[in-house]
Design an enzyme around this catalytic site. Structure first.
Site, short mmCIF file in Angstrom:
data_model
loop_
_atom_site.label_atom_id
_atom_site.label_comp_id
_atom_site.label_asym_id
_atom_site.label_seq_id
_atom_site.Cartn_x
_atom_site.Cartn_y
_atom_site.Cartn_z
CB SER A 190 -0.70 0.09 1.17
OG SER A 190 -0.15 0.00 2.53
CG HIS A 218 -4.20 -1.89 -0.51
ND1 HIS A 218 -4.77 -0.80 -0.41
CD2 HIS A 218 -3.48 -2.33 0.87
CE1 HIS A 218 -4.88 -0.30 0.70
NE2 HIS A 218 -4.03 -1.16 1.41
CE LYS A 249 -7.14 -1.71 3.01
NZ LYS A 249 -7.28 -0.94 4.09
N1 PLP Z 1 -3.52 -5.60 5.14
C1 PLP Z 1 -3.59 -4.74 4.25
C2 PLP Z 1 -2.35 -4.79 3.55
C3 PLP Z 1 -4.01 -3.30 4.76
O1 PLP Z 1 -3.79 -2.29 4.13
C4 PLP Z 1 -5.03 -3.12 5.88
C5 PLP Z 1 -5.60 -2.09 6.08
O2 PLP Z 1 -5.11 -0.97 6.33
C6 PLP Z 1 -5.35 -4.47 6.65
C7 PLP Z 1 -4.60 -5.49 6.37
C8 PLP Z 1 -6.16 -4.35 7.54
O3 PLP Z 1 -7.56 -4.39 7.04
P1 PLP Z 1 -9.07 -3.88 8.00
O4 PLP Z 1 -8.93 -2.31 7.64
O5 PLP Z 1 -10.03 -4.69 7.28
O6 PLP Z 1 -8.64 -4.31 9.35
#
Ligand code: PLP
Length: 403
Positions: A190, A218, A249
């Site tokens: 990200s 993502h 997302k």
């Molecule tokens: N994994 C990644 C790569 C993320 O970007 C995020 C969120 O920022 C998460 C996990 C966590 O996701 P959630 O918002 O559903 O807890």
């Protein structure tokens, strides 16, 4: 009412000094308050409307899609506000089972399990699956929730350099002595908008008899011809064993996460995964949003395709204007600036021109690699994208980022 007593006073003093340190280090994160729905155009509290938003993970624009909202309202009315229970006591409704089936079908996997977030899915999987006899090999730039999940498990831990296949191979060789090897990577990263070399990772996994786990937060919903994710994009859907992803997302943006993969793994997670066992069920309205988002994606790949075209427009126009955009073909488009102050001042000036973007600097990204991260959504119009590029060009010239 403020707590009294010496311990409370000491705590307050310590916290205030820690907060001051954060401010002093320039890493304070302030939150802008939005007074409208999430979407390409926003109104900020206390400010005017007409802000074009380029910093949400609302890749497909489904966060405020009328059908997604209607599905949430219908689920709320039919199934209530929430379950007041964890899943295994009395917190499983038909809509939870339906959504799990839908997720598994979407990813073409055997089964799926829902969590309150992908953070929870990542926190739960490694500890439930791996023992001290096993090994996990993790990309050094994996998301914090993967890092925390791995910390919680007792497996042998190997960290390989970011997307470095030679280093992964060396670590796989070292890990041959363990019973089971699991390679864990973000599908798309990200901060840089770069995509894991999954073909090569899967080849190495095959060579060294390892399993592959990907975090698709993502990627789900928009990468690959049908938006199935990085594994579809790179043609390895049959080689990746476990996928964790988010409902917060692209898939409607409400909240929630999941694991999808082999049925016995999902069955085991229902028995052993602590964030699943000891946390409340997903609220029906949230389930309704995600379920409708998946329906829309399974009906047509038009939304995912439209986002890809917008991303291409932004990346090529910015590059032509003289900016360096990190990553490739991903709607996360980091505009690389280097200097932390420059990133912060430019982001502020972009907002003055009605473009909402965020600057990232150390410690979120390495020193000297400050950037403004732009995120493209399927619901940005071509005019939105062009206005963003124009504003970047003006602001970049003003602050010396462009000649
Ligand atoms: N994994 C990644 C790569 C993320 O970007 C995020 C969120 O920022 C998460 C996990 C966590 O996701 P959630 O918002 O559903 O807890």
């Amino acid at each position: 009412r403020a707590a009294s007593g010496a311990a409370a006073a000491q705590l307050r003093q310590r916290l205030e000094s820690e907060l001051e340190d954060i401010r002093g280090a320039g890493t304070w994160k302030s939150e802008r308050v939005i007074a409208s729905r999430q979407g390409p155009h926003l109104r900020l509290a206390g400010g005017g409307g007409g802000i074009i938003n380029f910093c949400a993970n609302n890749y497909l624009g489904l966060s405020s899609h009328p059908e997604v909202i209607r599905a949430a309202v219908e689920a709320l009315e039919e199934f209530g506000a929430g379950l007041s229970s964890v899943r295994f006591i009395c917190g499983t409704q038909s809509i939870h089972k339906d959504l799990e089936d839908k997720i598994a079908r979407f990813h073409q996997r055997e089964d799926a399990i829902l969590y309150a977030s992908c953070f929870d899915a990542n926190a739960g999987i490694f500890e439930a699956l791996l023992t001290p006899e096993d090994a996990v090999l993790s990309d050094e730039l994996n998301h914090a929730s993967i890092i925390d999940g791995i910390r919680l498990c007792k497996a042998n831990k190997y960290r390989y350099k970011h997307m470095d296949m030679q280093d992964l191979e060396t670590k796989l060789q070292e890990a041959q002595k363990h019973r089971l090897r699991l390679v864990a990577t973000d599908g798309a990263f990200s901060m840089d908008g770069d995509i894991a070399p999954l073909r090569e990772i899967c080849q190495l996994a095959q060579k060294y008899d390892a399993l592959v786990f990907i975090d698709e937060c993502h990627a789900t919903g928009f990468l690959g011809p049908n938006g199935r994710g990085t594994d579809e994009l790179l043609g390895v859907m049959d080689k990746v064993t476990i996928i964790n992803s988010t409902l917060g997302k692209a898939l409607g943006g409400a909240a929630g996460g999941y694991t999808t993969g082999p049925k016995p793994l999902i069955d085991l997670l229902r028995q052993r995964s602590r964030p699943y066992l000891f946390s409340n069920s997903l609220p029906p309205a949230v389930v309704g949003c995600a379920s409708k988002a998946l329906d829309l994606l399974m009906e047509s790949n038009a939304i995912a395709q439209s986002m890809a075209a917008k991303t291409q427009r932004f990346r090529s126009k910015m590059t032509a204007a003289g900016f360096t955009i990190s990553g490739k073909d991903h709607p996360i488009c980091p505009v690389m600036l280097g200097d932390a102050r420059l990133a912060s001042v430019m982001a502020e000036d972009m907002l003055n021109r009605g473009i909402y973007v965020i600057g990232f600097s150390y410690p979120v990204v390495p020193k000297g690699k400050a950037r403004i991260r732009v995120q493209i959504s399927a619901v940005h119009s071509d005019e939105d994208i062009d206005r963003c590029v124009e504003a970047f060009t003006e602001v970049g010239r003003k602050h010396g980022a462009l000649p």
